[in-house]
Write an enzyme that holds these catalytic residues in place. Structure first.
Site, short mmCIF file in Angstrom:
data_model
loop_
_atom_site.label_atom_id
_atom_site.label_comp_id
_atom_site.label_asym_id
_atom_site.label_seq_id
_atom_site.Cartn_x
_atom_site.Cartn_y
_atom_site.Cartn_z
CG ASN A 175 -1.77 1.22 1.35
OD1 ASN A 175 -2.41 1.61 0.36
ND2 ASN A 175 -1.83 1.85 2.52
CG HIS B 291 -0.28 5.89 4.97
ND1 HIS B 291 -1.65 5.86 5.11
CD2 HIS B 291 0.18 6.70 5.95
CE1 HIS B 291 -2.00 6.60 6.16
NE2 HIS B 291 -0.91 7.12 6.69
CB SER C 246 5.35 5.09 4.13
OG SER C 246 5.79 6.12 4.97
CG ASP D 109 -2.23 2.99 7.25
OD1 ASP D 109 -2.35 2.40 6.17
OD2 ASP D 109 -2.96 3.94 7.59
C1 GRF Z 1 -2.91 8.94 -2.20
O1 GRF Z 1 -2.52 10.09 -1.53
C2 GRF Z 1 -2.49 7.71 -1.44
O2 GRF Z 1 -1.29 7.86 -0.75
C3 GRF Z 1 -3.62 7.54 -0.47
O3 GRF Z 1 -4.78 7.92 -1.18
C4 GRF Z 1 -4.43 8.80 -2.24
C5 GRF Z 1 -4.90 8.16 -3.49
O4 GRF Z 1 -4.76 8.99 -4.60
N1 GRF Z 1 -3.65 6.19 0.04
P1 GRF Z 1 -4.89 8.37 -6.06
O5 GRF Z 1 -6.28 7.70 -6.14
O6 GRF Z 1 -3.79 7.39 -6.26
O7 GRF Z 1 -4.80 9.54 -6.98
#
Ligand code: GRF
Length: 189
Positions: free
Chosen positions: A108, A110, A137, A146
């Site tokens: 994932n 984050h 991260s 997370d």
């Molecule tokens: C990103 O900031 C990611 O880190 C978080 O959610 C957002 C998703 O944005 N988990 P996208 O859909 O990839 O544009």
């Protein structure tokens, strides 16, 4: 040098899918995207994937329950031949059973420097805390939110006049660099 086939990666999204697009742009010898799946049939990223020739799957858990929903997602992933799962703005918690079935094969991205600011509203929390550095991260997904092993991080400065939105935009640029780079290493290991 390795002559192995590219790793088969599925991406789970819930929204715009900009990280998914970054992963798609970087696919090649290391990995290929075999599926983009979403819990929100209206997710903008699904349209982008369809337009770019990536197979898609969409199903809302509404009305069928989490277990049935996850069983269908799991089936779609396996039908697509996925070996790895990259969560990219996927806003749903995976069940312990799902995580166990894909143990060590889900990552994932984050938008914080974990272990700081797990969960939501990471940028507002970093600004409120008076931090001068923020970032993103990539981590292994485990049953705990997370909290899995961090595979890579990127930092950006927090400016005195930043809002959560301006900081999010600065971090997002780094997300798009970090995620493909970490995924390539992860599927090779
Ligand atoms: C990103 O900031 C990611 O880190 C978080 O959610 C957002 C998703 O944005 N988990 P996208 O859909 O990839 O544009």
């Amino acid at each position: 040098m390795t002559t192995a086939d590219p790793a088969k990666v599925a991406v789970l999204i819930s929204g715009r899918g900009s990280n998914m697009q970054a992963l798609a742009a970087a696919q090649g010898d290391a990995y290929r995207l075999v599926l983009v799946a979403s819990d929100r049939p209206e997710a903008a990223g699904l349209g982008w994937a369809r337009d770019h020739g990536v197979p898609t799957f969409a199903l809302s858990p509404r009305g069928i329950g989490k277990a049935a929903y996850e069983a269908e997602i799991d089936r779609a992933l396996r039908d697509a031949g996925a070996e790895w799962i990259a969560l990219a703005g996927y806003m749903r918690l995976l069940s312990d059973a799902f995580v166990a079935r894909w143990r060590g094969r889900i990552i994932n991205i984050h938008p914080s420097l974990l272990p700081r600011y797990k969960g939501l509203d990471t940028h507002a929390r970093a600004i409120a805390a008076g931090d001068t550095v923020a970032g993103c991260s990539v981590h292994v997904v485990t049953e705990e939110l997370d909290a899995g092993a961090v595979l890579g991080q990127a930092e950006v400065p927090i400016h005195p006049d930043d809002t959560p939105e301006t900081l999010a935009a600065r971090v997002l640029v780094e997300e798009h660099r970090l995620y493909p780079a970490v995924l390539k290493e992860f599927v090779r290991a």
